[in-house]
Design a protein around this motif. Structure first.
Motif, PDB file in Angstrom:
ATOM      1  N   GLY A  65       0.838  -1.187   0.000  1.00 22.54           N
ATOM      2  CA  GLY A  65       0.000   0.000   0.000  1.00 22.54           C
ATOM      3  C   GLY A  65       0.868   1.230   0.000  1.00 22.54           C
ATOM      4  O   GLY A  65       2.093   1.144  -0.086  1.00 22.54           O
ATOM      5  N   ARG A  66       0.215   2.380   0.090  1.00 16.26           N
ATOM      6  CA  ARG A  66       0.926   3.658   0.113  1.00 16.26           C
ATOM      7  C   ARG A  66       0.401   4.498   1.271  1.00 16.26           C
ATOM      8  O   ARG A  66      -0.793   4.517   1.540  1.00 16.26           O
ATOM      9  CB  ARG A  66       0.678   4.431  -1.182  1.00 16.26           C
ATOM     10  CG  ARG A  66       1.159   3.754  -2.440  1.00 16.26           C
ATOM     11  CD  ARG A  66       2.577   4.118  -2.827  1.00 16.26           C
ATOM     12  NE  ARG A  66       2.839   5.504  -2.999  1.00 16.26           N
ATOM     13  CZ  ARG A  66       2.613   6.193  -4.119  1.00 16.26           C
ATOM     14  NH1 ARG A  66       2.089   5.614  -5.164  1.00 16.26           N
ATOM     15  NH2 ARG A  66       2.913   7.468  -4.173  1.00 16.26           N
ATOM     16  N   SER A  67       1.308   5.188   1.939  1.00 13.43           N
ATOM     17  CA  SER A  67       0.912   6.124   2.991  1.00 13.43           C
ATOM     18  C   SER A  67       0.554   7.460   2.341  1.00 13.43           C
ATOM     19  O   SER A  67       0.486   7.562   1.116  1.00 13.43           O
ATOM     20  CB  SER A  67       2.049   6.284   3.997  1.00 13.43           C
ATOM     21  OG  SER A  67       3.187   6.843   3.368  1.00 13.43           O
ATOM     22  N   GLY A  68       0.369   8.474   3.141  1.00 11.39           N
ATOM     23  CA  GLY A  68       0.016   9.787   2.599  1.00 11.39           C
ATOM     24  C   GLY A  68      -1.370   9.748   1.978  1.00 11.39           C
ATOM     25  O   GLY A  68      -2.310   9.234   2.559  1.00 11.39           O
ATOM     26  N   ASP A  88      -8.730  -3.584   3.405  1.00 13.46           N
ATOM     27  CA  ASP A  88      -9.098  -2.190   3.657  1.00 13.46           C
ATOM     28  C   ASP A  88      -8.264  -1.660   4.821  1.00 13.46           C
ATOM     29  O   ASP A  88      -8.425  -2.090   5.964  1.00 13.46           O
ATOM     30  CB  ASP A  88     -10.594  -2.083   3.970  1.00 13.46           C
ATOM     31  CG  ASP A  88     -11.094  -0.649   3.962  1.00 13.46           C
ATOM     32  OD1 ASP A  88     -10.272   0.285   4.080  1.00 13.46           O
ATOM     33  OD2 ASP A  88     -12.318  -0.469   3.849  1.00 13.46           O
ATOM     34  N   ALA A  89      -7.355  -0.727   4.520  1.00 16.28           N
ATOM     35  CA  ALA A  89      -6.480  -0.139   5.539  1.00 16.28           C
ATOM     36  C   ALA A  89      -6.826   1.329   5.778  1.00 16.28           C
ATOM     37  O   ALA A  89      -5.982   2.117   6.182  1.00 16.28           O
ATOM     38  CB  ALA A  89      -5.012  -0.290   5.115  1.00 16.28           C
ATOM     39  N   ARG A  90      -8.088   1.694   5.549  1.00 18.32           N
ATOM     40  CA  ARG A  90      -8.558   3.069   5.775  1.00 18.32           C
ATOM     41  C   ARG A  90      -9.270   3.105   7.120  1.00 18.32           C
ATOM     42  O   ARG A  90     -10.387   2.592   7.238  1.00 18.32           O
ATOM     43  CB  ARG A  90      -9.509   3.493   4.651  1.00 18.32           C
ATOM     44  CG  ARG A  90      -8.851   3.424   3.272  1.00 18.32           C
ATOM     45  CD  ARG A  90      -9.853   3.546   2.157  1.00 18.32           C
ATOM     46  NE  ARG A  90     -10.784   2.402   2.217  1.00 18.32           N
ATOM     47  CZ  ARG A  90     -11.824   2.257   1.416  1.00 18.32           C
ATOM     48  NH1 ARG A  90     -12.089   3.153   0.491  1.00 18.32           N
ATOM     49  NH2 ARG A  90     -12.620   1.201   1.522  1.00 18.32           N
ATOM     50  N   THR A 142       9.295   6.355  -0.586  1.00 19.34           N
ATOM     51  CA  THR A 142       9.237   6.745   0.827  1.00 19.34           C
ATOM     52  C   THR A 142       7.843   6.545   1.421  1.00 19.34           C
ATOM     53  O   THR A 142       7.691   6.598   2.634  1.00 19.34           O
ATOM     54  CB  THR A 142       9.669   8.213   1.027  1.00 19.34           C
ATOM     55  OG1 THR A 142       8.714   9.071   0.394  1.00 19.34           O
ATOM     56  CG2 THR A 142      11.064   8.464   0.455  1.00 19.34           C
ATOM     57  N   GLU A 143       6.837   6.312   0.581  1.00 20.39           N
ATOM     58  CA  GLU A 143       5.469   6.109   1.060  1.00 20.39           C
ATOM     59  C   GLU A 143       5.041   4.641   1.032  1.00 20.39           C
ATOM     60  O   GLU A 143       3.893   4.318   1.336  1.00 20.39           O
ATOM     61  CB  GLU A 143       4.486   6.932   0.216  1.00 20.39           C
ATOM     62  CG  GLU A 143       4.674   8.427   0.363  1.00 20.39           C
ATOM     63  CD  GLU A 143       3.662   9.213  -0.436  1.00 20.39           C
ATOM     64  OE1 GLU A 143       3.117   8.682  -1.437  1.00 20.39           O
ATOM     65  OE2 GLU A 143       3.412  10.365  -0.067  1.00 20.39           O
ATOM     66  N   ASP A 144       5.952   3.748   0.668  1.00 17.17           N
ATOM     67  CA  ASP A 144       5.609   2.325   0.568  1.00 17.17           C
ATOM     68  C   ASP A 144       5.225   1.741   1.926  1.00 17.17           C
ATOM     69  O   ASP A 144       5.877   2.008   2.939  1.00 17.17           O
ATOM     70  CB  ASP A 144       6.789   1.519   0.014  1.00 17.17           C
ATOM     71  CG  ASP A 144       7.002   1.736  -1.468  1.00 17.17           C
ATOM     72  OD1 ASP A 144       6.136   2.346  -2.124  1.00 17.17           O
ATOM     73  OD2 ASP A 144       8.048   1.290  -1.985  1.00 17.17           O
ATOM     74  N   LEU A 145       4.171   0.941   1.927  1.00 16.09           N
ATOM     75  CA  LEU A 145       3.739   0.174   3.090  1.00 16.09           C
ATOM     76  C   LEU A 145       3.715  -1.293   2.692  1.00 16.09           C
ATOM     77  O   LEU A 145       3.404  -1.618   1.545  1.00 16.09           O
ATOM     78  CB  LEU A 145       2.328   0.578   3.529  1.00 16.09           C
ATOM     79  CG  LEU A 145       2.090   2.019   3.932  1.00 16.09           C
ATOM     80  CD1 LEU A 145       0.596   2.253   4.164  1.00 16.09           C
ATOM     81  CD2 LEU A 145       2.882   2.364   5.180  1.00 16.09           C
ATOM     82  N   ALA A 146       4.011  -2.169   3.632  1.00 12.37           N
ATOM     83  CA  ALA A 146       3.929  -3.608   3.359  1.00 12.37           C
ATOM     84  C   ALA A 146       3.511  -4.336   4.629  1.00 12.37           C
ATOM     85  O   ALA A 146       3.974  -4.022   5.720  1.00 12.37           O
ATOM     86  CB  ALA A 146       5.268  -4.145   2.858  1.00 12.37           C
ATOM     87  N   VAL A 147       2.619  -5.299   4.450  1.00  7.45           N
ATOM     88  CA  VAL A 147       2.176  -6.164   5.543  1.00  7.45           C
ATOM     89  C   VAL A 147       2.394  -7.596   5.082  1.00  7.45           C
ATOM     90  O   VAL A 147       2.169  -7.937   3.919  1.00  7.45           O
ATOM     91  CB  VAL A 147       0.690  -5.917   5.897  1.00  7.45           C
ATOM     92  CG1 VAL A 147       0.166  -6.957   6.863  1.00  7.45           C
ATOM     93  CG2 VAL A 147       0.509  -4.515   6.474  1.00  7.45           C
TER      94      VAL A 147
END
Length: 184
Positions: A65-68, A88-90, A142-147
């Motif tokens: 996903g992406r942050s920001g 859903d990560a919102r 810099t906005e990368d998210l990973a689970v």
């Protein structure tokens, strides 16, 4: 093109209607007018990048996903088949923390609209799977998210044993860590 709603808030699938004849088939892979009629805006014009990945059977990519501001994408499988997963990560979403699975393949040509704030991942079900992404923002690492794909809190059932993960995906954090980060 047929539109099908999802169980996750804001997620939708577009199902093209291919024309088959003796030569093979022809199908429209994107229609800005239909997309914008669904979105109620000129959202289609905001797509700025098309990307493609190729994966071998059993490979899992994600969950990313992406942050920001997040990242909206339109995803399809141009070759082969994938077990596609959205989480859903919102935090303000009524479906926060829930996941849904979609089959994307080169038979039905479903396109999956992924709104900003979702985690996305897939597993290749065919010997080779080419996945195409239409993205609304340039990539910013810099906005990368990973689970982790196998996080027990998410309980995602992958259909095949994983054959290969990238180093980034193998080191991905937990859903609980991401929730703490998101709720800051």
């Amino acid at each position: 093109m047929r539109i099908e709603p999802s169980q996750l808030s804001g997620v939708i699938t577009f199902v093209p209607q291919p024309h088959h004849d003796d030569r093979g088939l022809f199908t429209r892979t994107f229609d800005a007018q239909i997309f914008d009629e669904w979105a109620g805006s000129t959202t289609a014009a905001t797509f700025v990048q098309d990307s493609q990945s190729r994966s071998l059977r059993g490979v899992i990519r994600g969950l990313h996903g992406r942050s920001g501001a997040g990242e909206a994408k339109l995803v399809r499988c141009a070759r082969g088949a994938v077990h596609d997963v959205l989480v859903d990560a919102r935090p303000q979403s009524p479906t926060f923390g829930r996941h849904e699975v979609f089959l994307l393949d080169d038979i039905e040509f479903r396109h999956l609209y992924v709104p900003p704030g979702m985690l996305h991942g897939f597993q290749a079900l065919s010997d080779i799977a080419d996945v195409c992404y239409r993205i609304d923002r340039p990539h910013d690492p810099t906005e990368d998210l990973a689970v982790a794909h196998d996080d027990p809190d998410l309980g995602i059932a992958w259909p095949l044993p994983p054959t290969l993960l990238s180093p980034r995906d193998a080191a991905a954090g937990s859903w609980a860590e991401l929730v703490t980060h998101l709720r800051g």
